[in-house]
Design an enzyme around this catalytic site. Structure first.
Site, PDB file in Angstrom:
ATOM      1  N   GLU A 111       1.085   6.692   7.066  1.00 42.20           N
ATOM      2  CA  GLU A 111       2.255   6.428   6.207  1.00 42.20           C
ATOM      3  C   GLU A 111       2.110   7.045   4.795  1.00 42.20           C
ATOM      4  O   GLU A 111       3.118   7.289   4.189  1.00 42.20           O
ATOM      5  CB  GLU A 111       2.427   4.946   6.503  1.00 42.20           C
ATOM      6  CG  GLU A 111       3.077   4.434   7.705  1.00 42.20           C
ATOM      7  CD  GLU A 111       3.121   2.997   7.932  1.00 42.20           C
ATOM      8  OE1 GLU A 111       3.734   2.495   6.897  1.00 42.20           O
ATOM      9  OE2 GLU A 111       2.780   2.121   8.918  1.00 42.20           O
TER      10      GLU A 111
ATOM     11  N   ASP B  95      16.380   0.200  12.046  1.00 40.08           N
ATOM     12  CA  ASP B  95      15.446   1.266  12.363  1.00 40.08           C
ATOM     13  C   ASP B  95      16.049   2.438  13.334  1.00 40.08           C
ATOM     14  O   ASP B  95      15.421   3.143  14.139  1.00 40.08           O
ATOM     15  CB  ASP B  95      13.985   0.695  13.281  1.00 40.08           C
ATOM     16  CG  ASP B  95      13.235  -0.175  12.471  1.00 40.08           C
ATOM     17  OD1 ASP B  95      13.433  -0.264  11.188  1.00 40.08           O
ATOM     18  OD2 ASP B  95      12.887  -1.172  13.173  1.00 40.08           O
TER      19      ASP B  95
ATOM     20  N   LEU C 268      18.938  -5.710   5.711  1.00 41.74           N
ATOM     21  CA  LEU C 268      19.839  -5.620   4.837  1.00 41.74           C
ATOM     22  C   LEU C 268      21.337  -5.603   5.685  1.00 41.74           C
ATOM     23  O   LEU C 268      21.442  -5.015   6.636  1.00 41.74           O
ATOM     24  CB  LEU C 268      19.643  -4.251   4.064  1.00 41.74           C
ATOM     25  CG  LEU C 268      18.577  -4.379   3.104  1.00 41.74           C
ATOM     26  CD1 LEU C 268      18.186  -2.760   2.505  1.00 41.74           C
ATOM     27  CD2 LEU C 268      18.495  -5.077   2.006  1.00 41.74           C
TER      28      LEU C 268
ATOM     29  N   SER D 224       0.780  -1.284  -0.065  1.00 42.74           N
ATOM     30  CA  SER D 224      -0.121   0.035   0.021  1.00 42.74           C
ATOM     31  C   SER D 224       0.796   1.347   0.050  1.00 42.74           C
ATOM     32  O   SER D 224       0.541   2.354  -0.601  1.00 42.74           O
ATOM     33  CB  SER D 224      -1.067   0.095   1.314  1.00 42.74           C
ATOM     34  OG  SER D 224      -0.451   0.147   2.353  1.00 42.74           O
TER      35      SER D 224
ATOM     36  N   MET E 267      10.536  -6.590   4.648  1.00 47.27           N
ATOM     37  CA  MET E 267      10.783  -7.535   5.801  1.00 47.27           C
ATOM     38  C   MET E 267      12.091  -8.069   6.104  1.00 47.27           C
ATOM     39  O   MET E 267      12.003  -9.211   6.648  1.00 47.27           O
ATOM     40  CB  MET E 267       9.434  -8.201   6.209  1.00 47.27           C
ATOM     41  CG  MET E 267       7.995  -7.779   6.044  1.00 47.27           C
ATOM     42  SD  MET E 267       8.052  -6.194   7.126  1.00 47.27           S
ATOM     43  CE  MET E 267       7.530  -6.952   8.675  1.00 47.27           C
TER      44      MET E 267
ATOM     45  N   HIS F 233       8.449   3.345   8.971  1.00 45.51           N
ATOM     46  CA  HIS F 233       8.438   2.523  10.260  1.00 45.51           C
ATOM     47  C   HIS F 233       7.119   2.953  10.832  1.00 45.51           C
ATOM     48  O   HIS F 233       6.882   4.049  10.959  1.00 45.51           O
ATOM     49  CB  HIS F 233       9.585   2.252  11.088  1.00 45.51           C
ATOM     50  CG  HIS F 233       9.501   1.514  12.144  1.00 45.51           C
ATOM     51  ND1 HIS F 233       9.756   0.155  12.199  1.00 45.51           N
ATOM     52  CD2 HIS F 233       9.183   1.564  13.529  1.00 45.51           C
ATOM     53  CE1 HIS F 233       9.635  -0.460  13.161  1.00 45.51           C
ATOM     54  NE2 HIS F 233       9.277   0.491  14.035  1.00 45.51           N
TER      55      HIS F 233
HETATM   56  C1  GRF Z   1       3.873  -0.552   7.004  1.00 42.86           C
HETATM   57  O1  GRF Z   1       3.347  -0.476   8.125  1.00 42.86           O
HETATM   58  C2  GRF Z   1       5.450  -0.547   7.041  1.00 42.86           C
HETATM   59  O2  GRF Z   1       5.472   0.517   7.740  1.00 42.86           O
HETATM   60  C3  GRF Z   1       5.729  -1.476   7.575  1.00 42.86           C
HETATM   61  O3  GRF Z   1       5.043  -2.827   6.999  1.00 42.86           O
HETATM   62  C4  GRF Z   1       3.716  -2.073   6.563  1.00 42.86           C
HETATM   63  C5  GRF Z   1       3.630  -2.456   5.092  1.00 42.86           C
HETATM   64  O4  GRF Z   1       2.387  -2.112   4.705  1.00 42.86           O
HETATM   65  N1  GRF Z   1       7.045  -1.865   7.722  1.00 42.86           N
HETATM   66  P1  GRF Z   1       2.320  -1.993   3.060  1.00 42.86           P
HETATM   67  O5  GRF Z   1       3.191  -3.186   2.317  1.00 42.86           O
HETATM   68  O6  GRF Z   1       2.909  -0.818   2.316  1.00 42.86           O
HETATM   69  O7  GRF Z   1       0.840  -2.066   2.845  1.00 42.86           O
END
Ligand code: GRF
Length: 199
Positions: A186, A157, A105, A28, A102, A121
């Site tokens: 976000e 992070d 690196l 997203s 996820m 994050h």
């Molecule tokens: C988001 O909350 C991002 O901050 C975290 O994982 C989620 C990913 O959401 N690391 P998307 O794949 O962008 O929908």
């Protein structure tokens, strides 16, 4: 509800920074970045999308928008990073955005990619680094949560924070409702942070 259109003030005379987005899931944030990057004045062009998960829904978004995308397995991390670096070089990528990626690196990868890497994050960093942020935030009865965009360094992070957005936690907040509220922010914060970097 109709989403507010973001207004951009960055003028790059049509020259955009060739960017890659790393994803692992729903994508997203990727979608929000793609939508914003279609604005003439947005500083980056998403030229490549890499997923370390073959079934990441984000890959379908990449396909829909006809953006070059690749699945590269990360089961063998060294091989994954080697292949990614090759793709980044081949596609002349100068900026890398992690969006729901996820995998941590390695120092070697971060130092080998000579350009900037940023990440989003779902917490008010430096608080709640790592996974399960919403669960931990609610358990600690925090009043606020939010999201943060930061530079990626070799420590998880922990790179310099570019921007944060704070939200108020409701009395009856659940992990799910908090997750949705934070994710919506976000989608606004990530593009805004990119604009601020290239201003
Ligand atoms: C988001 O909350 C991002 O901050 C975290 O994982 C989620 C990913 O959401 N690391 P998307 O794949 O962008 O929908």
């Amino acid at each position: 509800m109709k989403k507010k259109k973001l207004k951009f003030q960055v003028k790059l005379n049509g020259k955009k920074i060739k960017t890659c987005v790393f994803i692992s899931g729903a994508g997203s944030n990727l979608r929000s970045l793609i939508n914003c990057s279609r604005d003439y004045n947005f500083p980056i062009k998403i030229a490549l999308i890499i997923s370390n998960k073959a079934n990441a829904k984000g890959l379908l978004i990449a396909k829909k928008y006809h953006i070059k995308h690749k699945f590269i397995s990360s089961l063998d991390k060294k091989k994954f990073e080697r292949n990614c670096l090759m793709e980044l070089k081949k596609n002349q990528i100068k900026f890398l955005c992690l969006a729901g990626f996820m995998k941590v690196l390695s120092k070697n990868f971060i130092n080998s990619f000579r350009y900037k890497i940023i990440n989003i994050h779902p917490s008010l960093l430096p608080k709640y680094k790592g996974l399960n942020t919403h669960k931990r935030v609610l358990k600690n009865k925090e009043i606020y949560s939010g999201c943060a965009v930061h530079y990626v360094t070799t420590s998880l992070d922990s790179g310099k924070i570019i921007a944060k957005k704070k939200i108020l936690i409701d009395k009856n907040e659940t992990e799910k409702s908090l997750g949705i509220k934070v994710l919506n922010q976000e989608h606004i914060l990530y593009p805004q942070s990119i604009i601020s970097i290239f201003k």
